[in-house]
Design a protein around this motif. Sequence first.
Motif, PDB file in Angstrom:
ATOM      1  N   GLN A 190       0.832  -1.137  -0.051  1.00 10.36           N
ATOM      2  CA  GLN A 190       0.009   0.011  -0.059  1.00 10.36           C
ATOM      3  C   GLN A 190       1.026   1.233   0.017  1.00 10.36           C
ATOM      4  O   GLN A 190       0.662   2.425  -0.598  1.00 10.36           O
ATOM      5  N   ARG A 191       1.982   1.284   0.718  1.00 10.55           N
ATOM      6  CA  ARG A 191       2.699   2.471   0.628  1.00 10.55           C
ATOM      7  C   ARG A 191       3.614   2.723  -0.389  1.00 10.55           C
ATOM      8  O   ARG A 191       3.662   3.859  -0.962  1.00 10.55           O
ATOM      9  N   THR A 232       2.653   3.232 -15.457  1.00  9.26           N
ATOM     10  CA  THR A 232       2.967   1.995 -15.507  1.00  9.26           C
ATOM     11  C   THR A 232       3.288   1.598 -13.921  1.00  9.26           C
ATOM     12  O   THR A 232       2.840   0.374 -13.323  1.00  9.26           O
ATOM     13  N   ASP A 233       4.203   2.263 -13.278  1.00 11.40           N
ATOM     14  CA  ASP A 233       4.621   1.979 -11.684  1.00 11.40           C
ATOM     15  C   ASP A 233       3.302   1.924 -10.881  1.00 11.40           C
ATOM     16  O   ASP A 233       3.185   1.079 -10.065  1.00 11.40           O
ATOM     17  N   HIS A 234       2.511   2.959 -11.386  1.00 16.53           N
ATOM     18  CA  HIS A 234       1.224   2.891 -10.277  1.00 16.53           C
ATOM     19  C   HIS A 234       0.402   1.737 -10.502  1.00 16.53           C
ATOM     20  O   HIS A 234      -0.200   1.165  -9.789  1.00 16.53           O
ATOM     21  N   ARG A 235       0.095   1.384 -11.955  1.00 21.92           N
ATOM     22  CA  ARG A 235      -0.334   0.109 -12.349  1.00 21.92           C
ATOM     23  C   ARG A 235      -0.082  -0.925 -11.565  1.00 21.92           C
ATOM     24  O   ARG A 235      -0.849  -2.094 -10.936  1.00 21.92           O
ATOM     25  N   VAL A 238      -1.049  -1.020  -7.942  1.00 25.63           N
ATOM     26  CA  VAL A 238      -2.298  -1.317  -7.328  1.00 25.63           C
ATOM     27  C   VAL A 238      -2.386  -2.960  -7.545  1.00 25.63           C
ATOM     28  O   VAL A 238      -3.387  -3.426  -6.850  1.00 25.63           O
ATOM     29  N   ARG A 239      -1.912  -3.431  -8.702  1.00 25.07           N
ATOM     30  CA  ARG A 239      -2.097  -5.032  -9.007  1.00 25.07           C
ATOM     31  C   ARG A 239      -1.243  -5.562  -7.872  1.00 25.07           C
ATOM     32  O   ARG A 239      -2.073  -6.848  -7.348  1.00 25.07           O
ATOM     33  N   ALA A 240      -0.154  -5.446  -7.225  1.00 25.57           N
ATOM     34  CA  ALA A 240       0.382  -5.954  -6.234  1.00 25.57           C
ATOM     35  C   ALA A 240      -0.520  -5.917  -4.780  1.00 25.57           C
ATOM     36  O   ALA A 240      -0.637  -7.132  -4.189  1.00 25.57           O
TER      37      ALA A 240
END
Length: 593
Positions: A190-191, A232-235, A238-240
């Motif tokens: 989350q962080r 892409t980093d944000h995606r 979120v998936r993790a």
Amino acid sequence: MSEAAPRPIDRHLFAGFLRRHRGAAVAVAGWSLLEAVPALASGLLVAAALDRGFLAERPAEGFFWIGLLGAAMVFRALMTRTLTPWLGRIVEPLRDDLVTAVAAGAVQRAAAGARDTAGAGVARLTVQVETVRSLVSALLRSARQLGVSLLMAFVGLAALSAPVAALTLPPVLLTLLLCVPRLRVLARRQRRQLRAEERLTGVAGETFDGIRDVVACGARDRVADELSARITDHRDAVRAVARTASANTLLVSLGSHLPLLVLLLSAPRLLDSGALSVGELLGATSYLVSGVAPALRSLVAVLGSWGVQLATVLSQLSRSTREARPGPPGGQGPALPPQIPQTPRSPLTPSSPDLSLVNVVYAYGPGAAPVIDGLSLDIPAGSHLTVVGPSGAGKSTLTTLLAGLAGPDSGRLTLGGVPVTEVDRAWLHRAVTLIPQEAYVFTGTVRDNLRYLRPQARDTDILASATAVGARTLVDRLGGLDAPVGLDGPPLSSGERQLVALARAHLSPASIVLLDEACCHLDPAAEERAERAFADRGTTLVVVAHRISSALRAPRVLVLDGERTAVGTPAQLLDSSPLYADLVGHWVSAGAP
């Protein structure tokens, strides 16, 4: 006496908050226990209805116990209604405290010279603070109720049958113990997601604010690649988070059914031995099916989503409210190594307002390309310099350095022969005035606004400065010096706000004035009048030009553009600087007045 530094947003802030709102917290705890009466009594009432009523062939008594269960449900609804306003007395003041802490932290970071992106600051003050408010509200409504209900269900189960409680409690505890490390993993992810969101917000904000410059400079592909990388980093983040949350949900779903399975497997032996009656079996099943299992699933799900998200956001906000040393935008990059304690030096007062830069280098963070690279420049007291160059060349950064709001990474920047980082701050604040493109008008009277930097100024001096920069007509139209402005006054256009800021700076005791596109919303004639007012005042004037006309009338011009940086008179630069010649040519061909 200086004010105390804002406390980080951590357990100490919450402890202090609860002390100040102890009455509301105690009321919430008390009403929560009353709200959980049905969870405590449901299994006992079901068992009594069977054993004392229906199985004993006394249906009236059975319906009586069932009626009590229905009354307990109505009582719970009334308690929930009574409890709700008390929750608001905790949530809303908490939000106010968070806004205060975040805003104070932002000011403190800026005062300490921390390099931060506006997008990240906006995300903290708006999205993240509102997220905390919403999450605290949701947790107080849901997790509080679920936790108390789960506890009361086991208390009721123990009161109904101690052997059943001893058999079913271990699976519940095992599920909770297995979930704890999973929640830590979820918190870390989350962080990571929140940091990715801040970086995406910062890059997107800067991109959209400067979209015309991006198109004009042909940087669309590079900017698009950078923005795409942030997305892409944000995606991925979120998936993790989603994968970890799904695994937790499966674990809890399996664990919540174990107590019922244990009870059903043990029921024949308990019934045969007389340790459990049929009514108690049904009552225990009621506790597990309608109380323990759903409460456990929901509680872990809520803590694994809202709880972890709250802890993550609070951790991120806490970082922003701690006193920070200068760092790259958004707090990225490695932390600075511990510094060797040094004997503090007494602040120095320059003998004159001469500015000098020798091989000054400044970059936004370790490893970043320098925005100012090897700049050497002398700005004598009382001189007039105009700075031009393409977007991103470092013009605003230069004014930040000249104002002493940041120090160079290398090289030497002095004011009256004194390194700007060692100049007495009180003297610096009086001697240097920086007016950014976005002019500030404070709520109060016109007089309050204009004499903000010179509180003891007489009305005649105030009006003289307003007249000099071309703001006298505006003052008269507003109703004079006693007229209200800001939130209490009429709306002002961007150009009118700039006139107020210019008059304020002209009235100030500053011997160095830095205009960072501070006249961009004025027409060319008004811009020229304002600049001449400062030049005639004998002030050292540095103008970041919005129009090339500012450069044409300046005695000296700095063309800031990396390796093509040049300085000279307008006539000299027409021959020596192709970039300056292009700027003048474009301006003339566009039919500028």
